[in-house]
Design a protein around this motif. Structure first.
Motif, PDB file in Angstrom:
ATOM      1  N   UNK A   1      -6.975  13.714   6.731  1.00  0.00           N
ATOM      2  CA  UNK A   1      -5.934  14.391   5.964  1.00  0.00           C
ATOM      3  C   UNK A   1      -4.633  13.584   5.977  1.00  0.00           C
ATOM      4  N   UNK A   2      -4.323  12.942   7.101  1.00  0.00           N
ATOM      5  CA  UNK A   2      -3.134  12.091   7.166  1.00  0.00           C
ATOM      6  C   UNK A   2      -3.233  10.959   6.148  1.00  0.00           C
ATOM      7  N   UNK A   3      -4.414  10.366   6.036  1.00  0.00           N
ATOM      8  CA  UNK A   3      -4.619   9.304   5.051  1.00  0.00           C
ATOM      9  C   UNK A   3      -4.474   9.882   3.640  1.00  0.00           C
ATOM     10  N   UNK A   4      -5.102  11.007   3.399  1.00  0.00           N
ATOM     11  CA  UNK A   4      -5.071  11.627   2.073  1.00  0.00           C
ATOM     12  C   UNK A   4      -3.648  11.938   1.628  1.00  0.00           C
ATOM     13  N   UNK A   5      -2.825  12.420   2.552  1.00  0.00           N
ATOM     14  CA  UNK A   5      -1.464  12.844   2.196  1.00  0.00           C
ATOM     15  C   UNK A   5      -0.453  11.710   2.173  1.00  0.00           C
ATOM     16  N   UNK A   6      -0.799  10.566   2.708  1.00  0.00           N
ATOM     17  CA  UNK A   6       0.134   9.430   2.724  1.00  0.00           C
ATOM     18  C   UNK A   6       0.241   8.819   1.333  1.00  0.00           C
ATOM     19  N   UNK A   7       1.411   8.334   1.024  1.00  0.00           N
ATOM     20  CA  UNK A   7       1.625   7.621  -0.237  1.00  0.00           C
ATOM     21  C   UNK A   7       1.344   6.135  -0.056  1.00  0.00           C
ATOM     22  N   UNK A   8       1.497   5.675   1.188  1.00  0.00           N
ATOM     23  CA  UNK A   8       1.263   4.264   1.499  1.00  0.00           C
ATOM     24  C   UNK A   8       0.774   4.159   2.933  1.00  0.00           C
ATOM     25  N   UNK A   9       0.135   3.030   3.232  1.00  0.00           N
ATOM     26  CA  UNK A   9      -0.334   2.770   4.593  1.00  0.00           C
ATOM     27  C   UNK A   9       0.075   1.371   5.011  1.00  0.00           C
ATOM     28  N   UNK A  10       0.431   1.243   6.278  1.00  0.00           N
ATOM     29  CA  UNK A  10       0.543  -0.060   6.910  1.00  0.00           C
ATOM     30  C   UNK A  10      -0.587  -0.066   7.925  1.00  0.00           C
ATOM     31  N   UNK A  11      -1.530  -0.980   7.736  1.00  0.00           N
ATOM     32  CA  UNK A  11      -2.721  -1.032   8.584  1.00  0.00           C
ATOM     33  C   UNK A  11      -2.661  -2.274   9.448  1.00  0.00           C
ATOM     34  N   UNK A  12      -2.756  -2.088  10.760  1.00  0.00           N
ATOM     35  CA  UNK A  12      -2.716  -3.217  11.692  1.00  0.00           C
ATOM     36  C   UNK A  12      -4.025  -3.320  12.455  1.00  0.00           C
ATOM     37  N   UNK A  13      -4.497  -4.548  12.609  1.00  0.00           N
ATOM     38  CA  UNK A  13      -5.751  -4.782  13.313  1.00  0.00           C
ATOM     39  C   UNK A  13      -5.725  -6.127  14.021  1.00  0.00           C
ATOM     40  N   UNK A  14      -6.381  -6.202  15.162  1.00  0.00           N
ATOM     41  CA  UNK A  14      -6.653  -7.530  15.710  1.00  0.00           C
ATOM     42  C   UNK A  14      -7.811  -8.138  14.918  1.00  0.00           C
ATOM     43  N   UNK A  15      -7.889  -9.448  14.921  1.00  0.00           N
ATOM     44  CA  UNK A  15      -8.998 -10.139  14.270  1.00  0.00           C
ATOM     45  C   UNK A  15      -9.932 -10.651  15.355  1.00  0.00           C
ATOM     46  N   UNK A  16     -11.192 -10.275  15.245  1.00  0.00           N
ATOM     47  CA  UNK A  16     -12.229 -10.736  16.160  1.00  0.00           C
ATOM     48  C   UNK A  16     -13.315 -11.428  15.343  1.00  0.00           C
ATOM     49  N   UNK A  17     -13.660 -12.639  15.700  1.00  0.00           N
ATOM     50  CA  UNK A  17     -14.756 -13.359  15.030  1.00  0.00           C
ATOM     51  C   UNK A  17     -14.632 -13.295  13.510  1.00  0.00           C
ATOM     52  N   UNK A  18     -13.455 -13.611  13.013  1.00  0.00           N
ATOM     53  CA  UNK A  18     -13.159 -13.705  11.580  1.00  0.00           C
ATOM     54  C   UNK A  18     -13.247 -12.376  10.838  1.00  0.00           C
ATOM     55  N   UNK A  19     -13.122 -11.251  11.535  1.00  0.00           N
ATOM     56  CA  UNK A  19     -13.156  -9.948  10.873  1.00  0.00           C
ATOM     57  C   UNK A  19     -12.202  -8.981  11.576  1.00  0.00           C
ATOM     58  N   UNK A  20     -11.825  -7.947  10.851  1.00  0.00           N
ATOM     59  CA  UNK A  20     -10.978  -6.916  11.443  1.00  0.00           C
ATOM     60  C   UNK A  20     -11.790  -6.122  12.458  1.00  0.00           C
ATOM     61  N   UNK A  21     -11.142  -5.290  13.240  1.00  0.00           N
ATOM     62  CA  UNK A  21     -11.812  -4.607  14.348  1.00  0.00           C
ATOM     63  C   UNK A  21     -12.908  -3.648  13.877  1.00  0.00           C
ATOM     64  N   UNK A  22     -13.954  -3.540  14.678  1.00  0.00           N
ATOM     65  CA  UNK A  22     -15.034  -2.601  14.398  1.00  0.00           C
ATOM     66  C   UNK A  22     -14.541  -1.163  14.419  1.00  0.00           C
ATOM     67  N   UNK A  23     -13.541  -0.904  15.243  1.00  0.00           N
ATOM     68  CA  UNK A  23     -12.962   0.433  15.314  1.00  0.00           C
ATOM     69  C   UNK A  23     -12.326   0.813  13.975  1.00  0.00           C
TER      70      UNK A  23
END
Length: 194
Positions: free
Chosen positions: A62-84
């Protein structure tokens, strides 16, 4: 309008989450309203099993649905964003980012995986129908340092890229507000159809 600060880091504290918090502070200084969500705080079993009867998981969606924008942060592991982060994005509906502006941030041990934002994360965000995925900010561990006494220390180039990304996000939201304000209400549109 609300901006969701979404942390996809499995560890706490982390460089990517600190970079996200820094971006959030810059957005708040520009008068933007932010709310934070750390995927690692969601119930792991519910997340991995896409258990939509779980209250916390539904609140996160619901937080995602109601947001107008997102700032998404992730560590990079083995050339990809996190599995989480991947597990969380997988539970969103196919159009879960429809109409939203997204600013991606990533941290990694070296410059070797710099293209992971463009070749791994951006296609997923686009497939979720993001309105616009802004140019991402990629920082190495050496460019994002934490010191107990001084706090977060960013390389000047990274600080500038975050400032530019935050400014672009704020301007994009302002344009979106203007577009939404100029649209006639649905009731007006319905009465004019005949």
């Amino acid at each position: 309008m609300t901006i969701l600060l979404l942390s996809g880091s499995p560890s706490s504290p982390s460089r990517s989450t600190r970079l996200l918090q820094y971006a959030g502070e810059k957005l708040n200084a520009l008068g933007q309203r932010t709310v934070s969500l750390h995927v690692r705080d969601l119930p792991a079993e519910a997340l991995m099993n896409a258990d939509f009867s779980d209250t916390e998981l539904n609140v996160a969606r619901l937080l995602v649905e109601r947001a107008d924008a997102l700032v998404i942060a992730t560590p990079i592991y083995k050339a990809a964003y996190s599995g989480l982060l991947k597990a969380f994005l997988d539970i969103l509906p196919q159009d879960g980012l429809s109409g939203k502006i997204v600013l991606p941030l990533a941290t990694a041990g070296s410059q070797s995986h710099m293209l992971a934002l463009d070749y791994a994360l951006r296609p997923v965000l686009t497939s979720l129908s993001a309105r616009h995925v802004l140019p991402g900010v990629y920082a190495t561990d050496a460019q994002v340092q934490w010191h107990e006494q001084q706090g977060l220390q960013l390389d000047a180039a990274i600080a500038q890229r975050v400032a530019d990304g935050v400014q672009l996000l704020a301007e994009s939201l302002s344009s979106l507000r203007h577009i939404q304000a100029s649209k006639p209400p649905v009731a007006e549109l319905m009465c004019c159809r005949a």
